[in-house]
Design an enzyme around this catalytic site. Structure first.
Site, PDB file in Angstrom:
ATOM      1  N   HIS A  53     -51.375  -8.411 -22.749  1.00  0.00           N
ATOM      2  CA  HIS A  53     -50.846  -9.642 -22.176  1.00  0.00           C
ATOM      3  C   HIS A  53     -50.200  -9.400 -20.818  1.00  0.00           C
ATOM      4  O   HIS A  53     -50.305 -10.231 -19.917  1.00  0.00           O
ATOM      5  CB  HIS A  53     -49.833 -10.261 -23.141  1.00  0.00           C
ATOM      6  CG  HIS A  53     -49.449 -11.668 -22.794  1.00  0.00           C
ATOM      7  ND1 HIS A  53     -50.306 -12.737 -22.947  1.00  0.00           N
ATOM      8  CD2 HIS A  53     -48.300 -12.186 -22.294  1.00  0.00           C
ATOM      9  CE1 HIS A  53     -49.701 -13.850 -22.567  1.00  0.00           C
ATOM     10  NE2 HIS A  53     -48.488 -13.545 -22.167  1.00  0.00           N
ATOM     11  N   HIS A  99     -50.753 -20.332 -23.981  1.00  0.00           N
ATOM     12  CA  HIS A  99     -49.667 -20.160 -24.944  1.00  0.00           C
ATOM     13  C   HIS A  99     -50.254 -20.368 -26.334  1.00  0.00           C
ATOM     14  O   HIS A  99     -49.729 -21.122 -27.151  1.00  0.00           O
ATOM     15  CB  HIS A  99     -48.521 -21.138 -24.652  1.00  0.00           C
ATOM     16  CG  HIS A  99     -47.189 -20.462 -24.572  1.00  0.00           C
ATOM     17  ND1 HIS A  99     -46.038 -20.961 -25.127  1.00  0.00           N
ATOM     18  CD2 HIS A  99     -46.816 -19.284 -24.003  1.00  0.00           C
ATOM     19  CE1 HIS A  99     -45.023 -20.148 -24.898  1.00  0.00           C
ATOM     20  NE2 HIS A  99     -45.474 -19.118 -24.212  1.00  0.00           N
TER      21      HIS A  99
END
EC number: 6.3.5.3
Length: 742
Positions: A53, A99
């Site tokens: 990430h 998200h």
């Protein structure tokens, strides 16, 4: 404070394996980068910063395929958001972020904080956010869990954006079983600024202050970055502690305070960055790396809302509404006064130091002392195995699926009730799309359009992606994602400028999934070069799986375009009876991955055929020229459901109809999803000039009528349907499904 484990215990028990750090990476850190065993805090920092990430260690080789520069790009990837020149000393700033994992686990807060995070990226660049967009992908609505997630995700987006006073003006929402266990929530924000105000996320100048501003730090979101770098399973589906909690009212104050500082006192500021994924460690280490500096932080000075937080927790918390500033020495109190005015905390927590070391103190003890580069630049890139999926090899040997349609009216009516095609106004009406009164075209149009006050210009923006096409044919599907976004922008009368993206895929350690990523990015990159739309920002979201079941590979393209004259914005709906109706672009038998195939067979299959990307771009540019010259009354691009659905959509919410002659086309062609096509209406007196510009790429197929009927003549049948009846089906489908009981 005593560390949770000694370095020796860490080496023996290997807790880092649960934090997405591999044993090989741990060994490399201790032997090659540090020459010693990292302590507990340091190991946690490495785990977060070396996660996919934050580091893109698996995807970075593929991301290098993207073009990221052209004559208008002022800032490409690497900062909080990309920046593009729109003339007159102004710039548009935009970025998209995923998200997905937080929204799957906690839909309301996950979606809300996704909006908050992307807004901070925009104003950290010095821009005022002027619009929000989203790209949402859910499972089917016949599932009660999906209905709950849809309701709460949309509410989270609406509540946060509405409280911020920023209109949500465009987006997409699709439904497919592949997203049942792992929904996708991609948020995009667009900002406007003067070019002189562009900021950087850098920390430099020995003795300059590192200042923490905004909300206090709590324990929410700890290891959110590593949570987003792992597959879902029955255990981590309940990991709500990794989901942040947002406060839009504080974010509004933070936005105003930061822009006050940037615009009125730029000489006090060296750099600014949002505290996003991996919290303080990510923002501080990245800023120090960008400034080629060392940094020393005292964590006892960090504002905390919970007692007894460890250094590990303070550094990895992803509490929202926080920013990190590098302020010139001597201006700390000046900056504090600005934030005091907005009732926000502003605390000096450290200094820029000579050298390149990253040093942390907590409870009076040194708890971290490592090179800055070890966190940001020394991450081991991973070479991933690739393999073409067997299903694609097999599909290439099979004949293409061609539908057999007996009753065209029944098929069109059924398609209009499909969740992905049906009216989404029951969802987006929860978003304020008109706040600030600059919205020219909002949700329901091909693209959202905003006027730029004080000028004749406007901005068009869209989000687009179709995982079904990419699943069947990754490279062609990647091209289609870009072409669909460009079509939405051009249909509004705007020139495409650049894109941001969210690359949503499954587990990259699966060779077939990494092949899908590589091939689809190649397709997107080729299309970006053809359309001169570089990738200026974006993110990668991998490990979108639940108990081994991956989503369809779903690259989302967020595109922004420039309208030179806002008075020439092109509506999506027909305008005048008597106008000529043209189909721009060629129609083929393209049904693989279509809504028609999914509806009729219950699945998708086949190969998405390649198309002439250069030719599509050429006639789209000529179409834009006709719009800029005032020849076009309305335009609507064709996507899900093909020509039949698009024709219906152009007359919905009007009192007009269409009389269409497709006598040379068989019925199924009405629902083909060949990319790069438009329905365009033109006043009769302008038709000759329009045809001269478009040539053979414009096909006269009918005219706009005063009757509220959709009439289509086909080679093997006719369609004669009341528009109000079709519109009722289209409008009621999603509300009815959301109210249904299992």
């Amino acid at each position: 404070m005593k560390q949770a484990m000694t370095p020796e215990e860490i080496k023996e028990k290997k807790p880092y394996l649960d934090w997405s750090l591999t044993e090989a990476e741990y060994d490399y850190i201790r032997t090659q980068l540090l020459g010693r065993l990292p302590n507990y805090t340091e190991t946690g920092l490495f785990s977060a910063m070396w996660s996919e990430h934050c580091s893109y260690k698996k995807s970075k080789p593929v991301l290098r395929l993207f073009p990221n520069k052209n004559e208008r790009v002022l800032q490409g990837p690497g900062e909080g958001a990309g920046v593009v020149d729109i003339d007159d000393g102004q710039a548009v700033v935009f970025k998209a972020e995923s998200h997905n994992h937080p929204t799957t686990v906690e839909p309301y807060q996950g979606a809300a904080t996704g909006v908050g995070g992307i807004l901070r990226d925009i104003f950290s660049m010095g821009a005022r956010p002027i619009a929000s967009l989203d790209s949402l992908h859910f499972g089917e609505l016949d599932n009660s869990t999906t209905r709950m997630k849809v309701t709460n995700t949309v509410r989270g987006i609406g509540d946060y954006g509405n409280c911020m006073g920023i209109p949500t003006i465009a987006g997409e929402t699709t439904f497919d079983p592949c997203y049942q266990g792992n929904i996708l929530c991609n948020a995009m924000s667009v900002g406007l600024m003067d070019q002189k105000d562009i900021q950087q996320g850098r920390a430099a100048g020995i003795g300059n202050a590192v200042m923490y501003v905004g909300a206090k730090t709590g324990r929410d979101g700890i290891h959110g970055a590593t949570f987003a770098s792992a597959d879902f399973n029955d255990e981590n589906m309940t990991q709500r502690s990794a989901v942040q909690v947002g406060n839009p009212f504080m974010e509004k104050l933070l936005l105003e305070a930061c822009l006050d500082l940037i615009r009125n006192h730029p000489d006090w500021l060296v750099g600014i960055q949002d505290m996003g994924a991996a919290g303080i460690v990510s923002s501080s280490a990245e800023m120090a790396s960008e400034g080629q500096s060392g940094m020393e932080l005292n964590l006892d000075l960090v504002p905390q809302r919970e007692p007894g937080m460890s250094a590990y927790e303070i550094m990895l918390s992803e509490s929202q509404e926080r920013m990190l500033l590098c302020v010139k020495k001597g201006h700390e109190e000046d900056v504090k006064k600005i934030f005091d005015f907005y009732d926000l905390e502003a605390v000096t927590i450290g200094r820029i130091t000579a050298g390149h070391d990253y040093v942390l103190f907590h409870d009076g003890e040194e708890v971290c002392h490592i090179p800055v580069s070890s966190l940001t630049d020394d991450v081991l890139e991973e070479e991933s195995l690739e393999k073409k999926p067997a299903r694609i090899e097999l599909a290439e040997q099979q004949p293409a699926w061609i539908p057999d349609i007996d009753n065209v009216a029944e098929v069109l009516t059924a398609l209009l009730a499909q969740s992905t095609i049906a009216d989404k106004s029951s969802l987006y009406q929860q978003y304020d799309s008109q706040v600030r009164t600059n919205t020219v075209a909002g949700p329901g149009s091909d693209a959202g359009v905003l006027r730029i006050r004080g000028t004749h210009k406007g901005l068009a923006m869209t989000t687009d992606g179709n995982g079904r096409f990419v699943y069947l044919s990754p490279e062609v599907g990647g091209q289609i994602a870009l072409v669909e976004a460009a079509a939405n922008i051009i249909a509004s009368g705007a020139e495409p400028l650049a894109i941001t993206d969210c690359l949503n895929y499954g587990d990259p350690t699966d060779p077939e999934i990494f092949w899908e990523l590589h091939q689809s990015v190649q397709g997107m990159a080729d299309a970006c070069r053809e359309f001169n739309t570089p990738v200026i920002s974006g993110n990668v979201s991998l490990y979108n799986e639940n108990n081994g079941q991956a989503i369809h590979p779903t690259p989302m393209v967020g595109m922004v375009g420039l309208i030179k004259n806002i008075d020439r914005v092109i509506p999506s709906f027909v305008q005048h009876p008597g106008d000529k109706v043209y189909l721009v672009g060629q129609t083929r038998d393209d049904y693989a991955g279509s809504e028609l195939q999914k509806m009729m067979t219950g699945d998708i299959s086949g190969i998405v055929e390649s198309f002439d990307l250069h030719h599509v771009h050429q006639y789209m540019q000529r179409l834009l020229t006709t719009m800029e010259n005032g020849l076009v009354s309305s335009a609507h691009d064709l996507s899900e459901g093909g020509l039949g659905v698009a024709l219906a959509e152009t007359v919905f919410k009007t009192d007009l109809g269409l009389k269409i002659d497709l006598a040379d086309q068989h019925t199924a062609r009405l629902f083909s999803e060949t990319p790069g096509r438009f329905i365009v209406t033109v006043a009769p007196e302008k038709a000759t000039e329009f045809e001269q510009v478009l040539g053979k790429d414009a096909h006269l197929i009918g005219e706009v009528t005063n009757s509220h009927w959709l009439m289509v003549k086909l080679a093997n049948g006719e369609l004669n349907e009341n528009v109000a009846k079709l519109q009722e089906t289209w409008e009621e489908a999603i509300p009815c499904q959301l109210k249904s009981k299992d």
